[in-house]
Design an enzyme around this catalytic site. Structure first.
Site, PDB file in Angstrom:
ATOM      1  CE  LYS A  22       0.674  52.704   4.729  1.00  0.00           C
ATOM      2  NZ  LYS A  22       1.268  51.449   5.208  1.00  0.00           N
ATOM      3  CG  ASN A  23      -1.250  48.141   6.483  1.00  0.00           C
ATOM      4  OD1 ASN A  23      -0.495  48.809   5.790  1.00  0.00           O
ATOM      5  ND2 ASN A  23      -1.171  48.129   7.806  1.00  0.00           N
ATOM      6  NE  ARG A  93      11.188  48.597   5.634  1.00  0.00           N
ATOM      7  CZ  ARG A  93      12.342  47.945   5.561  1.00  0.00           C
ATOM      8  NH1 ARG A  93      12.395  46.789   4.939  1.00  0.00           N
ATOM      9  NH2 ARG A  93      13.434  48.453   6.092  1.00  0.00           N
ATOM     10  CB  CYS A 117       8.615  52.857   8.669  1.00  0.00           C
ATOM     11  SG  CYS A 117       7.145  53.870   8.410  1.00  0.00           S
ATOM     12  NE  ARG A 122       9.008  47.056   7.954  1.00  0.00           N
ATOM     13  CZ  ARG A 122       8.051  47.972   7.841  1.00  0.00           C
ATOM     14  NH1 ARG A 122       6.802  47.659   8.125  1.00  0.00           N
ATOM     15  NH2 ARG A 122       8.331  49.195   7.446  1.00  0.00           N
ATOM     16  CG  ASP A 306       0.999  48.937  11.996  1.00  0.00           C
ATOM     17  OD1 ASP A 306       2.232  48.950  12.186  1.00  0.00           O
ATOM     18  OD2 ASP A 306       0.491  48.702  10.888  1.00  0.00           O
TER      19      ASP A 306
END
Length: 419
Positions: A22-23, A93, A117, A122, A306
Site C-alpha cells: 500500500k505505502n 493523508r 488516521c 503529521r 506500523d
C-alpha cells in the site's frame, strides 16, 4: 458498516501470498501525474486507499483503467483539473502526494489539507518548506495548500525530521525541476526506493534512494513505463505476528523479507523459528507461547511504527514483560484501551506501553481507531478465548487486502458480518 467476527483459539497454519505494498502503490499512483505517456502498474493491492487514489486521479482528468487483478493503466497526458478536493483527501493523508507532481509538471496545484488516521500530528510543513526552497509560491487558504511556479528550481533541502511522504513528494517535484536537487536526512524506507525505481523507469535521474542523501537531476519530461509494486512488508509482518500469537506455522509467498529485518529479529527474540528466501518467509512457533519483547519504533531500517500495535497485541499474551516505546507518533496507543477490554495488562507511561503478558485474552466487542490498531485487534481476537467482534473495520480495509479470506486460508475462524 461491516464488522469482523472472530472465533479465537485456532492455531494458524498454511501458506498465503502477500499483496503489493500500500505505502508504495499510493506514491507510485501519484507519480503517474509526472508522465507524458501512459503508465502501467502491476501488483497493485485491492484496498480502499488505492480506490480513493484512483478516484482522485480520475477527478483530475487522468484516464485510469484496471482489470480484475488491479493492473492499473494511467494516462495523465491531459490533466485539466489540478485540484485535490477535501471530500477525497480527508480520508487519506497520502493524498498530499499529488502536490509535488502537479506543481512540477503543470505549475499549479491546489491540494486540501489531508485527513486520515487519528494517530497524531503529521504536519505537511516540511513539504511546503521544500517547495518554497525550490522557488514555489505557496499559501494556505480555506483549508487548501495552493502552490504556483513557472518552473521549480533545484535546491539543497535538509529535512528537520525524517519524513517519508515529504521525501517522496519533493523527490517527485524535483524530477522535472531545473538543476540537481539534494535531499538530506531523507527517508530510507523500501517504499521510497520503489518510487525512485518507478520514476527512473520513466526516465528520471535519481541516485541515493534508500540512503539519507538523495540526488535528483531534473529532466524536461518523463515517459511511459510498466512497473510492478514491491510486496507489502507490513502485511507480511502482521501475518507473521498472527502466527506467533497462536503458536502456529505459516509460509508467506511473494514477500520481501530483506525489507523486514527489524521485525524478524524481534520475532526471533519472541521464540519463533524463522526461515527466509529471496521471496518467501516461514515462521514456526512449534506450538509455544511467545516470549515478551521490547521494541522502540524508529525510521527505517529501525522497527516500523506500523508494526507497533501488532506487537502490543502479541506482548499482551506473551510470557513476561515487554515495553513498547513509540517515537514516531504521539497518539498511537489508542488500541491499548480496547486490548484492556479483552483482559490485557498494559499501562501507558508517556510514550511507553508496558505490557505484562496474561495467560489468555477473553473475547469482547472492540472498536478500531486507526489502520494498524485495527490489525492489532484482529490479531488479539485470533488469540482470545471466545468470539470477538471488531467494529469500524473500514480502517483495516484501507491497508489489508481481503484480510478475512487470507486468515481463513490459514485456518482462522473469521467472517465479515453486517452491522
Amino acid at each position: 458498516m461491516d464488522k469482523l467476527l472472530i472465533k479465537g483459539g485456532v492455531r494458524l497454519s498454511g501458506e498465503i501470498s502477500i499483496s503489493g505494498a500500500k505505502n508504495a502503490a499510493l506514491p507510485i499512483l501519484a507519480g503517474t501525474l509526472l508522465a507524458s505517456e501512459p503508465v502501467t502498474i502491476s501488483n497493485v493491492p485491492h484496498l480502499k486507499d488505492v480506490a480513493t487514489t484512483i478516484t482522485l486521479l480520475q477527478s483530475m482528468g487522468v484516464e485510469v483503467t484496471f482489470d480484475d487483478r488491479l493492473n492499473v493503466e494511467a494516462d495523465a497526458r491531459n490533466v485539466p483539473v489540478r485540484r485535490a478536493p477535501y471530500e477525497l483527501v480527508k480520508t487519506m493523508r497520502a493524498s498530499i502526494l499529488v502536490l509535488g507532481p502537479l506543481l512540477t509538471r503543470f505549475g499549479e496545484a491546489d491540494v486540501s489539507l489531508p485527513g486520515g488516521c487519528a494517530i497524531g500530528a503529521r504536519p505537511v510543513n516540511l513539504h511546503v518548506q521544500g517547495l518554497q526552497a525550490m522557488g514555489a509560491k505557496v499559501t494556505v487558504e480555506n483549508g487548501f495548500i495552493k502552490a504556483r511556479t513557472r518552473r521549480l528550481k533545484a535546491a539543497h533541502i535538509v529535512f528537520d525530521t525524517v519524513t517519508v511522504t515529504g521525501t517522496e513528494n519533493l523527490m517527485m517535484a524535483a524530477a522535472l525541476a531545473d538543476g540537481e536537487t539534494v535531499l538530506e536526512n531523507a527517508a530510507r524506507e523500501p517504499e521510497v526506493i520503489d518510487l525512485a525505481s518507478f520514476m527512473i523507469a520513466m526516465g528520471a535521474k535519481i541516485s541515493g534512494a534508500g540512503t539519507s542523501t538523495v540526488r535528483i537531476e531534473g529532466v524536461e519530461s518523463l515517459g511511459g513505463t510498466s512497473y510492478e509494486v514491491l510486496p507489502d512488508r507490513i502485511e507480511t509482518g502482521t501475518y507473521l505476528v498472527a502466527a506467533a500469537m497462536t503458536g502456529g506455522r505459516i509460509r508467506l509467498k511473494r514477500a520481501a523479507p530483506k525489507d523486514l529485518e527489524a521485525v524478524l529479529i524481534k520475532l526471533g527474540e519472541a521464540g519463533a523459528e524463522i526461515k527466509t528466501g529471496k521471496d518467501w518467509v516461514e515462521l514456526d512457533m512449534h506450538g509455544k507461547r511467545p516470549r515478551a519483547v521490547s521494541i522502540k519504533t524508529l525510521p527505517y531500517p529501525g522497527f516500523p511504527t506500523d508494526m507497533q500495535a501488532q506487537f502490543c497485541a502479541m506482548n499482551s499474551i506473551a510470557d513476561g514483560v515487554g515495553t513498547i516505546t513509540e517515537t514516531i507518533f504521539e497518539n498511537r496507543f489508542q488500541h491499548v484501551l480496547e486490548l484492556q477490554r479483552m483482559g490485557a495488562n498494559i499501562r501507558i507511561e508517556g510514550n511507553v506501553a508496558v505490557c505484562t503478558g496474561v495467560d489468555k485474552l477473553t473475547a469482547a466487542p472492540v472498536m478500531a481507531t486507526d489502520l494498524r490498531a485495527s490489525a492489532g485487534l484482529v490479531l488479539a481476537g485470533l488469540a482470545a478465548e471466545g468470539d470477538t467482534l471488531v467494529d469500524r473495520i473500514y480502517h483495516v480495509d484501507r491497508g489489508y487486502e481481503r484480510i478475512e479470506e487470507k486468515l481463513r486460508q490459514l485456518g482462522a475462524e473469521i467472517r465479515r458480518v453486517p452491522r
